[in-house]
Design an enzyme around this catalytic site. Structure first.
Site, mmCIF file in Angstrom:
data_model
loop_
_atom_site.group_PDB
_atom_site.id
_atom_site.type_symbol
_atom_site.label_atom_id
_atom_site.label_comp_id
_atom_site.label_asym_id
_atom_site.label_seq_id
_atom_site.Cartn_x
_atom_site.Cartn_y
_atom_site.Cartn_z
ATOM 1 N N GLY A 22 0.786 -4.903 1.041
ATOM 2 C CA GLY A 22 -0.540 -4.996 0.240
ATOM 3 C C GLY A 22 -0.258 -5.702 -1.126
ATOM 4 O O GLY A 22 -1.163 -6.270 -1.810
ATOM 5 N N GLU A 38 4.673 -5.288 7.255
ATOM 6 C CA GLU A 38 4.111 -4.002 7.905
ATOM 7 C C GLU A 38 4.354 -3.766 9.361
ATOM 8 O O GLU A 38 4.320 -2.563 9.779
ATOM 9 C CB GLU A 38 2.415 -4.215 7.871
ATOM 10 C CG GLU A 38 1.710 -4.213 6.575
ATOM 11 C CD GLU A 38 1.692 -5.591 5.772
ATOM 12 O OE1 GLU A 38 2.396 -6.388 6.110
ATOM 13 O OE2 GLU A 38 0.968 -5.572 4.890
ATOM 14 N N GLU A 43 -0.654 -9.312 -0.720
ATOM 15 C CA GLU A 43 -1.993 -9.369 -0.335
ATOM 16 C C GLU A 43 -2.755 -9.460 -1.671
ATOM 17 O O GLU A 43 -3.752 -10.334 -1.863
ATOM 18 C CB GLU A 43 -2.627 -8.558 0.611
ATOM 19 C CG GLU A 43 -1.886 -8.531 1.886
ATOM 20 C CD GLU A 43 -2.112 -7.609 3.010
ATOM 21 O OE1 GLU A 43 -1.906 -6.388 2.564
ATOM 22 O OE2 GLU A 43 -2.706 -7.848 4.077
ATOM 23 N N ALA A 52 0.726 -1.052 0.026
ATOM 24 C CA ALA A 52 0.086 -0.042 -0.125
ATOM 25 C C ALA A 52 0.986 1.245 0.124
ATOM 26 O O ALA A 52 2.022 1.316 0.586
ATOM 27 C CB ALA A 52 -0.732 -0.023 1.371
HETATM 28 N N1 CO8 Z 1 4.704 3.197 -1.006
HETATM 29 C C1 CO8 Z 1 4.976 4.399 -1.259
HETATM 30 N N2 CO8 Z 1 6.220 4.324 -2.099
HETATM 31 C C2 CO8 Z 1 7.251 3.450 -1.991
HETATM 32 C C3 CO8 Z 1 6.531 2.098 -1.621
HETATM 33 C C4 CO8 Z 1 5.407 2.196 -1.022
HETATM 34 N N3 CO8 Z 1 4.991 0.786 -0.183
HETATM 35 N N4 CO8 Z 1 7.756 1.365 -1.845
HETATM 36 C C5 CO8 Z 1 8.464 2.029 -2.517
HETATM 37 N N5 CO8 Z 1 8.059 3.085 -2.815
HETATM 38 C C6 CO8 Z 1 9.031 4.228 -3.537
HETATM 39 C C7 CO8 Z 1 10.185 4.699 -2.663
HETATM 40 O O1 CO8 Z 1 9.866 5.733 -1.562
HETATM 41 C C8 CO8 Z 1 11.035 5.134 -3.784
HETATM 42 O O2 CO8 Z 1 10.534 6.519 -4.095
HETATM 43 P P1 CO8 Z 1 11.364 7.945 -4.293
HETATM 44 O O3 CO8 Z 1 12.550 7.542 -5.515
HETATM 45 O O4 CO8 Z 1 10.563 8.947 -4.678
HETATM 46 O O5 CO8 Z 1 12.092 8.008 -2.863
HETATM 47 C C9 CO8 Z 1 10.761 4.397 -5.184
HETATM 48 O O6 CO8 Z 1 9.365 3.672 -4.817
HETATM 49 C C10 CO8 Z 1 11.910 3.274 -5.116
HETATM 50 O O7 CO8 Z 1 12.189 2.757 -3.729
HETATM 51 P P2 CO8 Z 1 13.515 2.529 -2.906
HETATM 52 O O8 CO8 Z 1 14.268 3.626 -3.361
HETATM 53 O O9 CO8 Z 1 13.315 2.141 -1.506
HETATM 54 O O10 CO8 Z 1 13.942 1.057 -3.728
HETATM 55 P P3 CO8 Z 1 14.808 0.094 -3.010
HETATM 56 O O11 CO8 Z 1 15.298 -0.958 -4.318
HETATM 57 O O12 CO8 Z 1 16.037 0.842 -2.508
HETATM 58 O O13 CO8 Z 1 14.125 -0.663 -2.131
HETATM 59 C C11 CO8 Z 1 12.107 -1.910 -1.206
HETATM 60 C C12 CO8 Z 1 13.061 -1.574 -2.514
HETATM 61 C C13 CO8 Z 1 12.776 -3.065 -0.187
HETATM 62 C C14 CO8 Z 1 10.879 -2.794 -1.888
HETATM 63 C C15 CO8 Z 1 11.658 -1.069 -0.581
HETATM 64 O O14 CO8 Z 1 11.123 0.192 -1.562
HETATM 65 C C16 CO8 Z 1 10.733 -0.846 0.740
HETATM 66 O O15 CO8 Z 1 10.867 -1.570 1.683
HETATM 67 N N6 CO8 Z 1 9.503 -0.355 0.392
HETATM 68 C C17 CO8 Z 1 8.323 -0.274 1.184
HETATM 69 C C18 CO8 Z 1 7.726 -1.855 1.315
HETATM 70 C C19 CO8 Z 1 6.671 -1.966 2.364
HETATM 71 O O16 CO8 Z 1 6.953 -1.669 3.790
HETATM 72 N N7 CO8 Z 1 5.423 -2.479 2.167
HETATM 73 C C20 CO8 Z 1 4.315 -2.325 2.951
HETATM 74 C C21 CO8 Z 1 3.488 -1.241 2.841
HETATM 75 S S1 CO8 Z 1 2.439 -1.251 4.097
HETATM 76 C C22 CO8 Z 1 1.241 -1.975 3.413
HETATM 77 O O17 CO8 Z 1 0.987 -2.539 2.414
HETATM 78 C C23 CO8 Z 1 -0.111 -2.408 4.274
HETATM 79 C C24 CO8 Z 1 -0.873 -1.327 5.062
HETATM 80 C C25 CO8 Z 1 -0.132 -0.618 6.213
HETATM 81 C C26 CO8 Z 1 -0.590 0.447 6.855
HETATM 82 C C27 CO8 Z 1 0.475 1.541 7.139
HETATM 83 C C28 CO8 Z 1 0.033 3.025 7.773
HETATM 84 C C29 CO8 Z 1 1.116 4.039 7.929
#
Ligand code: CO8
Length: 264
Positions: free
Chosen positions: A115, A138, A118, A70
């Site tokens: 998400g 998460e 999911e 998400a």
């Molecule tokens: N949401 C928004 N932006 C994202 C997300 C995300 N889930 N994942 C990646 N991005 C963006 C980054 O911010 C980045 O943007 P920018 O270039 O503007 O900084 C761009 O995508 C590229 O990402 P990275 O630079 O981080 O790429 P890496 O190769 O270094 O890392 C990862 C890849 C490991 C996948 C890393 O991006 C990461 O950990 N992402 C988040 C994963 C995550 O935590 N997912 C779960 C999200 S929460 C959810 O799905 C359930 C709901 C929870 C509610 C939360 C309430 C606060």
């Protein structure tokens, strides 16, 4: 129809009758925001309503991610009351799982996190690239899965692995995901889309009502007790026994020819 955050194509032969839906926010690793949800609801609704389309494939644009979760940037400042009032998380299941009776496949091409994992698990099955990674991270954001991760992952891989993944946020690679029953098949990264479309085309060539019926039966195993599931199976079988496609399928077998399906 054009969409802001996804692309939708109806595939020509040899992948006829297959709809390809692609999450298209590669700069944000295809993170799932409210607009993605609205676009997917519209695209899956159109797929379900089109009698010419018989299987769908959902994948992610870019080389890195199916969907990295998400959209954290959208959710960071969102008040709890909005999460409750929008019912954002429930709408994924109601529109992409409950409302879609026709089959669809997730072709997971990279990260499927939070998400994103999911969403992949909402598909009827997952075909994964060898580069796919699955996780429910998460907990690291101070929250927990909200779109079915704690339930569907546990049913797919069992309590031990699901609990470990949810509590540590660790990712599962494609090989482990296949061993654990989370994905149907792992294929090379380059061949993922082709394999997924070929599989979808094979499903689309089946008698359409029987495809819906098979999906409904297998899902009953997820959602009911064994006794109730066995009743669902028998009743659906009995309905299919009265279909024109059953008569055609059995006649075609005996006459050694391909069946011509009416979808009823
Ligand atoms: N949401 C928004 N932006 C994202 C997300 C995300 N889930 N994942 C990646 N991005 C963006 C980054 O911010 C980045 O943007 P920018 O270039 O503007 O900084 C761009 O995508 C590229 O990402 P990275 O630079 O981080 O790429 P890496 O190769 O270094 O890392 C990862 C890849 C490991 C996948 C890393 O991006 C990461 O950990 N992402 C988040 C994963 C995550 O935590 N997912 C779960 C999200 S929460 C959810 O799905 C359930 C709901 C929870 C509610 C939360 C309430 C606060």
């Amino acid at each position: 129809m054009s969409y802001e955050t996804i692309t939708v194509e109806q595939r020509p032969e040899p992948h006829g009758a297959v709809t390809l839906i692609t999450l298209n926010r590669p700069q944000a690793l295809n993170a799932l925001n409210s607009q993605v949800l609205e676009d997917l609801i519209a695209a899956f609704g159109a797929y379900e309503a089109d009698p010419g389309q018989l299987c769908a494939v959902l994948t992610g644009a870019g080389d890195k991610a199916f969907a990295a979760g998400a959209d954290i940037k959208e959710m960071a400042d969102k008040p709890a009351a909005d999460f409750y009032l929008d019912d954002f998380f429930a709408r994924w299941t109601s529109h992409l799982v409950k409302a879609v009776r026709k089959p669809w496949i997730a072709a997971v091409n990279g990260f499927a996190l939070g998400g994103g994992c999911e969403l992949a698990m909402m598909a009827d099955f997952i075909i994964a690239s060898e580069k796919a990674k699955f996780g429910q991270p998460e907990i690291k954001l101070g929250v927990a899965p909200g779109m079915g991760g704690s339930q569907r992952l546990t049913r797919a891989v069992g309590k031990a692995k699901a609990m470990e993944m949810c509590l540590t946020g660790r990712m599962m690679d494609a090989a482990e995901a296949e061993r654990s029953g989370l994905v149907a098949r792992v294929v090379s990264h380059e061949s993922l889309l082709d394999e997924a479309l070929r599989t979808a085309a094979a499903i689309a060539a089946m008698p359409p009502m029987a495809a819906i019926a098979n999906k409904e039966m297998v899902n009953a195993a997820f959602e009911t007790t064994l006794d109730q599931g066995l009743i669902v199976e028998r009743r659906i079988f009995q309905i299919l026994a009265a279909s024109e496609d059953k008569a055609e399928g059995m006649a075609a077998f005996i006459e050694k020819r391909e069946g011509q399906w009416k979808g009823r």
